[in-house]
Write an enzyme that holds these catalytic residues in place. Structure first.
Site: not given
Ligand code: ATP
Length: 310
Positions: A19, A149
Site C-alpha cells: 500500500k 495496517d
C-alpha cells in the site's frame, strides 16, 4: 520440504498487495503511545504470496523467499506467524498448526506495510486451510489486534483510515493510477520516524481534518488533480533521518511526475505518472540515475488479500 509455493493440492495460497498512503495526516501522540491518523490508503500492484499447509497442532514453521528475504524474521516475531497463531488461539488452540511460506516482493521496512500484508494473507489462508466459519469483519477485528495496517491489507482498494488507521471506510476512486516506486537500499524503522515526528512537531493537533482534497481528486479520476494534493505529515521526519530522499523526490518531480511522496514512514518514494508511457519513461530515468536500490512500476487501486486459485 516440498517446493515452496508449488501448486500442490495441500497448499492454500493467498496474494497480498503493498500500500501507499495518498494522504497521511498525523496528530499528537496519545498517552497510550499511538498517534491518531487520518489517512487515505491505496493498494498497489506489488504482491507478496503467503502459502500455508497443515502442520502438527501448535507448530508454525515459516520459510521466507524472494526479495530481501534475509531481512525478515523466521521466528515467532514474523507477523504472518503471529497471525496464524492468533487465529488458531481463537478457533482451536489444540487443533491447528500450519507451515507457512512467504514470497516477498513488497520492500521490507519500506513504508508499504509488507509485514501487515503477510499477516493479512496468513489470516485469510489459514481460515481457508482450517475451514473456519469466520466472517470478513471478524478477520478484520483479529487483524487490528496484530497491527493498525492489517485491516486495510485484508480489504485493499482505496480507503479512508481514521483512529490508528484501522477504522476503515471505502473511498470512491475512478480509474487506475500509474505509480513509479523508488525502493531504497536501506530500511527505515517506523517507530524511529514517529519519534522524529514528535520531536519536529511539538504542537501536533489532537483532532485531524479529513483529507477531503485527496478524496475529491479520487472521485474526479484526474491524476493531475491527485498529484497536486498528495500529502504526508511523516515526510519531513523520514527526510531528516534519510536526507537523500529529498533529492530522489526532486528528481522525480523534475522528470515529469504529477506528484511525489514518501510512502508511509518511508523510505520508499512513490511518483504519480500521467499515463503508462510516462511511467515507463520516469522509471527508466530513475533507474539510470542510480539513486535507489530498484524501481518498480505499479498501478492502483488493486484488491487486498485474495485466494490464488490454480
Ligand atoms: P510498518 O507496517 O511498521 O509501517 P513497513 O511497512 O515499513 O512497516 P514491514 O515490511 O512491515 O515494514 O517491516 C517492518 C519490520 O517488521 C521489519 O523490519 C521486520 O523485521 C518485521 N517483520 C515481521 N514479519 C515480517 C514480514 N512477514 N515481512 C516483513 N517484515 C516483517
Amino acid at each position: 520440504m516440498a517446493t515452496p509455493l508449488a501448486p500442490e493440492a495441500d497448499w492454500v495460497r493467498v496474494r497480498v498487495s503493498g500500500k501507499i498512503n495518498l494522504a497521511l495526516r498525523v496528530g499528537a501522540v496519545r498517552p497510550s503511545g499511538y498517534h491518531p491518523l487520518s489517512t487515505v490508503f491505496q493498494s498497489v500492484s506489488l504482491f507478496d504470496e503467503v502459502a500455508v499447509r497443515w502442520a502438527e497442532p501448535g507448530r508454525f514453521p515459516v520459510t521466507v523467499v524472494g526479495d530481501q528475504a534475509g531481512l525478515v524474521p523466521t521466528d515467532g516475531s514474523n507477523l504472518a506467524v503471529k497471525a496464524a497463531k492468533l487465529l488458531a488461539d481463537e478457533y482451536g488452540p489444540h487443533r491447528f498448526g500450519a507451515e507457512l511460506v512467504i514470497r516477498k516482493t513488497i520492500p521490507v521496512a519500506g513504508g508499504m506495510a509488507g509485514g501487515s500484508a503477510d499477516a493479512a494473507g496468513a489470516l485469510l489462508a489459514c481460515s481457508v486451510l482450517w475451514d473456519l466459519d469466520v466472517s470478513p469483519d471478524e478477520l478484520r477485528e483479529l487483524g487490528a489486534r496484530l497491527g493498525a495496517d492489517v485491516p486495510f491489507q485484508l480489504m485493499g482498494g482505496t480507503a479512508l483510515g481514521t483512529g490508528r488507521g484501522d477504522e476503515l471506510v471505502p473511498v470512491l476512486s475512478r480509474g487506475s493510477y500509474h505509480w513509479v516506486l523508488a525502493l531504497s537500499a536501506d530500511e527505515l524503522s517506523t517507530p524511529a520516524v514517529f519519534g522524529r515526528f514528535d520531536e519536529l512537531n511539538p504542537d501536533a493537533p489532537d483532532e485531524l481534518a479529513m483529507p477531503n482534497e485527496v478524496m475529491n481528486a479520487l472521485v474526479s479520476g484526474d491524476a493531475g488533480a491527485l498529484g497536486a494534493v498528495l500529502v504526508n505529515d511523516l515526510a519531513p521526519a523520514a527526510q531528516s533521518l534519510r536526507p537523500e530522499l529529498v533529492r530522489v523526490l526532486e528528481f522525480g518531480r523534475e522528470a515529469g511526475a504529477l506528484g511525489a511522496i514518501v510512502s508511509g514512514a518511508g523510505p520508499t518514494c512513490a511518483f504519480l505518472a500521467p499515463n503508462e508511457a510516462a511511467a515507463v519513461d520516469l522509471s527508466v530515468r530513475l533507474s539510470s540515475e542510480g539513486m535507489c536500490r530498484a524501481v518498480r512500476r505499479v498501478t492502483g487501486p488493486v484488491p487486498g488479500a485474495r485466494l490464488i486459485t490454480t
